[in-house]
Scaffold this motif. Structure first.
Motif, PDB file in Angstrom:
ATOM      1  N   ASP A   1     -44.046 -22.459  -4.945  1.00 37.80           N
ATOM      2  CA  ASP A   1     -44.067 -23.147  -5.810  1.00 37.80           C
ATOM      3  C   ASP A   1     -43.809 -22.669  -7.077  1.00 37.80           C
ATOM      4  O   ASP A   1     -43.548 -23.528  -7.993  1.00 37.80           O
ATOM      5  N   PRO A   2     -44.083 -21.309  -7.435  1.00 31.90           N
ATOM      6  CA  PRO A   2     -43.868 -21.002  -8.932  1.00 31.90           C
ATOM      7  C   PRO A   2     -42.645 -20.889  -9.386  1.00 31.90           C
ATOM      8  O   PRO A   2     -42.529 -20.831 -10.554  1.00 31.90           O
ATOM      9  N   VAL A   3     -41.644 -20.891  -8.300  1.00 36.63           N
ATOM     10  CA  VAL A   3     -40.181 -20.728  -8.799  1.00 36.63           C
ATOM     11  C   VAL A   3     -39.688 -22.189  -8.629  1.00 36.63           C
ATOM     12  O   VAL A   3     -38.258 -22.268  -9.208  1.00 36.63           O
ATOM     13  N   LYS A   4     -39.946 -22.911  -8.028  1.00 38.30           N
ATOM     14  CA  LYS A   4     -39.278 -24.277  -7.877  1.00 38.30           C
ATOM     15  C   LYS A   4     -39.025 -25.020  -9.144  1.00 38.30           C
ATOM     16  O   LYS A   4     -39.749 -24.917 -10.069  1.00 38.30           O
ATOM     17  N   GLY A   5     -37.483 -25.076  -9.100  1.00 37.98           N
ATOM     18  CA  GLY A   5     -37.073 -25.681 -10.345  1.00 37.98           C
ATOM     19  C   GLY A   5     -36.185 -24.832 -11.341  1.00 37.98           C
ATOM     20  O   GLY A   5     -35.714 -25.229 -12.079  1.00 37.98           O
ATOM     21  N   ARG A   6     -36.844 -23.494 -11.107  1.00 43.96           N
ATOM     22  CA  ARG A   6     -36.037 -22.307 -11.735  1.00 43.96           C
ATOM     23  C   ARG A   6     -35.359 -21.461 -10.897  1.00 43.96           C
ATOM     24  O   ARG A   6     -34.506 -20.892 -11.711  1.00 43.96           O
ATOM     25  N   PHE A   7     -35.610 -21.196 -10.029  1.00 47.55           N
ATOM     26  CA  PHE A   7     -34.895 -20.320  -9.165  1.00 47.55           C
ATOM     27  C   PHE A   7     -34.098 -21.138  -7.998  1.00 47.55           C
ATOM     28  O   PHE A   7     -34.404 -22.172  -7.638  1.00 47.55           O
ATOM     29  N   THR A   8     -32.811 -20.471  -7.744  1.00 44.41           N
ATOM     30  CA  THR A   8     -31.869 -21.311  -6.858  1.00 44.41           C
ATOM     31  C   THR A   8     -31.257 -20.151  -6.022  1.00 44.41           C
ATOM     32  O   THR A   8     -30.739 -19.311  -6.410  1.00 44.41           O
ATOM     33  N   VAL A   9     -31.534 -20.295  -4.708  1.00 42.51           N
ATOM     34  CA  VAL A   9     -30.895 -19.207  -3.696  1.00 42.51           C
ATOM     35  C   VAL A   9     -29.595 -19.972  -3.104  1.00 42.51           C
ATOM     36  O   VAL A   9     -29.607 -21.288  -2.701  1.00 42.51           O
ATOM     37  N   SER A  10     -28.600 -19.235  -2.684  1.00 39.40           N
ATOM     38  CA  SER A  10     -27.424 -19.593  -2.268  1.00 39.40           C
ATOM     39  C   SER A  10     -26.777 -18.591  -1.503  1.00 39.40           C
ATOM     40  O   SER A  10     -27.206 -17.352  -1.633  1.00 39.40           O
ATOM     41  N   ARG A  11     -25.807 -18.680  -0.715  1.00 41.16           N
ATOM     42  CA  ARG A  11     -25.128 -17.873   0.134  1.00 41.16           C
ATOM     43  C   ARG A  11     -23.722 -18.192   0.403  1.00 41.16           C
ATOM     44  O   ARG A  11     -23.290 -19.344   0.201  1.00 41.16           O
ATOM     45  N   ASP A  12     -22.916 -17.013   0.514  1.00 38.77           N
ATOM     46  CA  ASP A  12     -21.590 -17.341   0.678  1.00 38.77           C
ATOM     47  C   ASP A  12     -21.226 -16.234   1.746  1.00 38.77           C
ATOM     48  O   ASP A  12     -21.049 -15.286   2.108  1.00 38.77           O
TER      49      ASP A  12
END
Length: 118
Positions: A61-72
């Motif tokens: 919850d504290p990082v929702k909207g600010r952090f984005t995880v992705s992968r290649d």
């Protein structure tokens, strides 16, 4: 055996952005659930974001909207984009891997320090 190496940490002013990178060696990356954890000084390591092989993501919850995880998967790499950094985001950030059936993260990188100045 997979090895994980994080990079991209550093000193940044509040409101800034960073992109953390976790490079994985080995031949099974595409089947791994990958997680990003943060550990501030004197606190326990906390899961902040995860991404499944399918690309499905979850966030604390504290990082929702600010952090984005992705992968290649072609590059055996997972990323953590961090925006609108706050001083309370200061921590060591670790990536971790979890093999099927994805029950427990059991492989860790060495961590990368993120320091946010006010």
């Amino acid at each position: 055996q997979v090895q994980l190496v994080e990079s991209g940490g550093g000193l940044v002013q509040a409101g800034g952005s960073l992109r953390l990178t976790c490079a994985a060696s080995g031949r099974t990356f595409s089947s791994l659930r990958m997680g990003w954890f943060s550990q501030a000084s004197g606190t326990e390591r906390m899961l902040i974001a995860s991404i499944m092989p399918s690309g499905g993501t979850t966030y604390a919850d504290p990082v929702k909207g600010r952090f984005t995880v992705s992968r290649d998967n072609a590059r055996n790499t997972v990323y953590l984009q961090i925006n609108s950094l706050k001083p309370e985001d200061t921590a060591v950030y670790y990536c971790a891997a979890d093999s099927p059936p994805w029950e427990r993260y059991d492989l860790w990188g060495q961590g990368t320090q993120v320091t946010v100045s006010s």
